[in-house]
Design a protein around this motif. Structure first.
Motif, PDB file in Angstrom:
ATOM      1  N   ASP A  97      16.121  12.020  10.633  1.00 16.11           N
ATOM      2  CA  ASP A  97      14.974  13.202  11.048  1.00 16.11           C
ATOM      3  C   ASP A  97      13.754  12.255  11.477  1.00 16.11           C
ATOM      4  O   ASP A  97      14.095  11.097  11.787  1.00 16.11           O
ATOM      5  N   SER A  98      12.642  12.933  11.712  1.00 15.37           N
ATOM      6  CA  SER A  98      11.553  12.198  12.500  1.00 15.37           C
ATOM      7  C   SER A  98      10.358  11.877  11.407  1.00 15.37           C
ATOM      8  O   SER A  98       9.367  11.737  11.714  1.00 15.37           O
ATOM      9  N   GLN A  99      10.777  11.922  10.069  1.00 19.87           N
ATOM     10  CA  GLN A  99       9.735  11.487   9.198  1.00 19.87           C
ATOM     11  C   GLN A  99       9.220  10.173   9.579  1.00 19.87           C
ATOM     12  O   GLN A  99       9.803   9.198   9.846  1.00 19.87           O
ATOM     13  N   PRO A 100       7.793   9.844   8.899  1.00 23.55           N
ATOM     14  CA  PRO A 100       7.493   8.518   9.285  1.00 23.55           C
ATOM     15  C   PRO A 100       7.997   7.442   8.514  1.00 23.55           C
ATOM     16  O   PRO A 100       8.611   7.759   7.191  1.00 23.55           O
ATOM     17  N   CYS A 101       8.143   6.240   8.986  1.00 22.95           N
ATOM     18  CA  CYS A 101       8.766   5.170   8.257  1.00 22.95           C
ATOM     19  C   CYS A 101       7.963   4.851   6.740  1.00 22.95           C
ATOM     20  O   CYS A 101       6.713   4.916   6.797  1.00 22.95           O
ATOM     21  N   GLN A 102       8.780   4.508   5.946  1.00 25.77           N
ATOM     22  CA  GLN A 102       8.127   4.318   4.714  1.00 25.77           C
ATOM     23  C   GLN A 102       8.122   2.730   4.659  1.00 25.77           C
ATOM     24  O   GLN A 102       9.321   1.978   4.580  1.00 25.77           O
ATOM     25  N   GLN A 103       7.328   1.854   5.115  1.00 27.51           N
ATOM     26  CA  GLN A 103       7.407   0.401   5.513  1.00 27.51           C
ATOM     27  C   GLN A 103       7.801  -0.353   4.243  1.00 27.51           C
ATOM     28  O   GLN A 103       8.779  -1.222   4.587  1.00 27.51           O
ATOM     29  N   PHE A 104       7.450  -0.013   3.219  1.00 21.72           N
ATOM     30  CA  PHE A 104       7.772  -0.832   1.952  1.00 21.72           C
ATOM     31  C   PHE A 104       8.954  -0.702   1.610  1.00 21.72           C
ATOM     32  O   PHE A 104      10.037  -1.396   1.196  1.00 21.72           O
ATOM     33  N   GLY A 105       9.671   0.598   1.708  1.00 25.96           N
ATOM     34  CA  GLY A 105      11.028   1.057   1.581  1.00 25.96           C
ATOM     35  C   GLY A 105      11.938   0.124   2.329  1.00 25.96           C
ATOM     36  O   GLY A 105      13.236  -0.211   2.068  1.00 25.96           O
ATOM     37  N   GLY A 160       0.867  -1.249  -0.117  1.00 21.38           N
ATOM     38  CA  GLY A 160      -0.208   0.017   0.190  1.00 21.38           C
ATOM     39  C   GLY A 160       0.799   1.263  -0.023  1.00 21.38           C
ATOM     40  O   GLY A 160       0.574   2.230  -0.705  1.00 21.38           O
ATOM     41  N   ASP A 161       1.844   1.152   0.877  1.00 21.49           N
ATOM     42  CA  ASP A 161       2.667   2.621   1.005  1.00 21.49           C
ATOM     43  C   ASP A 161       3.596   2.661  -0.345  1.00 21.49           C
ATOM     44  O   ASP A 161       4.256   3.706  -0.575  1.00 21.49           O
TER      45      ASP A 161
END
Length: 339
Positions: A136-144, A18-19
Motif C-alpha cells: 500500500d502507499s503508507q510512509p516508510c518506517q525507516q528504522f523498520g 527517531g521513528d
C-alpha cells in the motif's frame, strides 16, 4: 587507545532511532516508554532523544521493549510480531543447505507475518536481491526497513560463520541528514530514494551453511540484536577500515599517510575512495574521537581532562569546543545528563 573490537564503540545519531521511538509510542504508554528509555540509558529532552546512541543502548532498548510490548518488532510493522517469532525464524533458516536457500526461507517466513509489505527475491547478473515491496502507499518506517534488512544479513552471516559480503543496500526513502549512520550498520554502498528497500548479494560469494546447534541458536537469541544489528569491521567499507587503523594507532601516529600504508594504497587513492564514500580522513578521526569520549563520559571513571588527553587534544578547551561541535553539548553537560 585500548585495542579491542572497534564495533563496540560505534554510535549513531539520535535521529537514526527517531521513528523507532515514534513506533514505540503506538504500542505502549508514555510512562512505559519513559521507563524503557531510562532503563536503556537513553536520555530525552522534550520527548526526543538527547544524545548519540551506543550499541549497548540499542541492544538494551530492544531487549526491554520487545518483551514488554509483546511485539518483537516493537510497533515497526502494522501487525505485532508475537513472542518467539525470531526463534521460529532461526529454527527455519538453520535447516537451509545454502545461503540462497536461507534467503528464500527468510522471505517466506516474513510473508506469512507482514500485512503491509511482501518480500521478493530477484536474481540478475549473478546477484540475488531481497526486496521489501510495499502493498500500500503508507510512509516508510525507516528504522523498520533498516532492522529487517539487517536481520537478513545477520542471519546469513550467522549461518555462514563469517560476515557475508553485501553487494549493495538501497532504501525506499529520501536520504536523511544522518545517512552516514547507515555505514555503521551495513558493509556496502548504500543508496536512497529507490523504488523499494532491498539488500543485494553476489551469488558467487554465498556458500554453504554451517551447522548450528540448539545451544548456538539460543545464544544468538539471548544476545539479540547484538550479533546482527551492528556489523563487524573485518570486511567492511574503506572508511571503517580506516577507523579500525586509527583505533589501533596512537593519535600522534594517526595520519593519512600511515593509514594508506596500512591499507596498501597511496594517500591520493585513499582520499579518492573515502570521497566516494562521502567522508574524509579527518571526519573518520573525529567520529572515533567522539565515540571514545562518549564511552568514557558514560563510564564516569575519568576526568574530562583525562578524556581530552586520551582522545588526542592538546588542551581541554580544544576538546570542549570539538565535543560541542560533534554533539551540540559540552562534555560536562553530557556527563551531567548521564548521572
Amino acid at each position: 587507545m585500548t585495542v579491542s573490537d572497534p564495533s563496540s564503540l560505534a554510535t549513531v545519531s539520535s535521529r537514526f532511532a527517531g521513528d523507532w521511538i515514534v513506533a514505540l509510542r503506538h504500542c505502549c504508554t508514555d510512562a512505559q516508554l519513559a521507563s524503557f528509555l531510562r532503563r536503556a540509558g537513553m536520555h530525552t529532552i522534550r520527548g526526543h532523544l538527547a544524545h548519540r546512541i551506543t550499541l549497548d543502548q540499542i541492544v538494551r532498548l530492544y531487549q526491554i521493549a520487545a518483551i514488554e510490548t509483546k511485539d518483537e518488532m516493537m510497533g515497526l510493522w502494522s501487525r505485532p510480531i508475537r513472542a518467539r517469532a525470531l526463534q521460529h525464524l532461526l529454527t527455519t533458516v538453520r535447516e537451509s543447505s545454502s545461503l540462497p536457500s536461507a534467503l528464500h526461507r527468510f522471505s517466506t517466513f516474513w510473508n506469512l507475518l507482514l500485512d503491509d509489505y511482501q518480500f521478493e527475491l530477484a536474481s540478475q547478473n549473478g546477484n540475488i536481491s531481497l526486496r521489501l515491496v510495499p502493498l500500500d502507499s503508507q510512509p516508510c518506517q525507516q528504522f523498520g526497513h533498516m532492522l529487517i534488512l539487517k536481520l537478513a544479513h545477520g542471519l546469513l552471516s550467522w549461518l555462514a560463520g563469517y560476515e557475508v559480503p553485501v553487494q549493495a543496500v538501497q532504501f525506499a526513502f529520501e536520504r536523511p541528514g544522518f545517512s552516514d549512520d547507515y555505514s555503521v550498520i551495513f558493509p556496502a554502498q548504500i543508496s536512497f530514494k529507490a523504488p523499494c528497500s532491498a539488500i543485494t548479494f553476489d551469488v558467487a560469494k554465498l556458500g554453504p551453511t554451517k551447522k548450528r546447534s540448539t545451544a548456538e541458536l539460543k545464544e544468538f537469541l539471548n544476545r539479540a540484536p547484538r550479533d546482527w544489528i551492528f556489523t563487524e569491521y573485518r570486511e567492511h567499507k574503506q572508511s571503517l577500515r580506516v577507523r579500525e587503523f586509527l583505533y589501533q594507532t596512537r593519535w600522534e601516529d594517526g595520519h593519512l599517510a600511515g593509514a594508506a600504508r596500512a591499507l596498501n594504497v597511496t594517500p591520493r587513492t585513499l582520499m579518492r575512495r573515502l570521497d566516494a564514500e562521502n567522508t574524509s580522513f579527518q571526519a573518520i578521526k573525529d567520529g572515533l574521537r567522539r565515540d571514545i569520549a562518549i564511552r568514557d563520559l558514560q563510564a564516569g571513571s575519568k576526568s574530562i581532562e583525562e578524556i581530552s588527553e586520551d582522545v588526542g587534544f592538546s588542551s581541554p578547551a580544544n576538546f570542549h569546543r570539538a565535543f560541542r561541535r560533534w554533539t551540540g553539548v559540552t562534555p560536562s553537560s553530557y556527563r551531567a545528563s548521564e548521572s
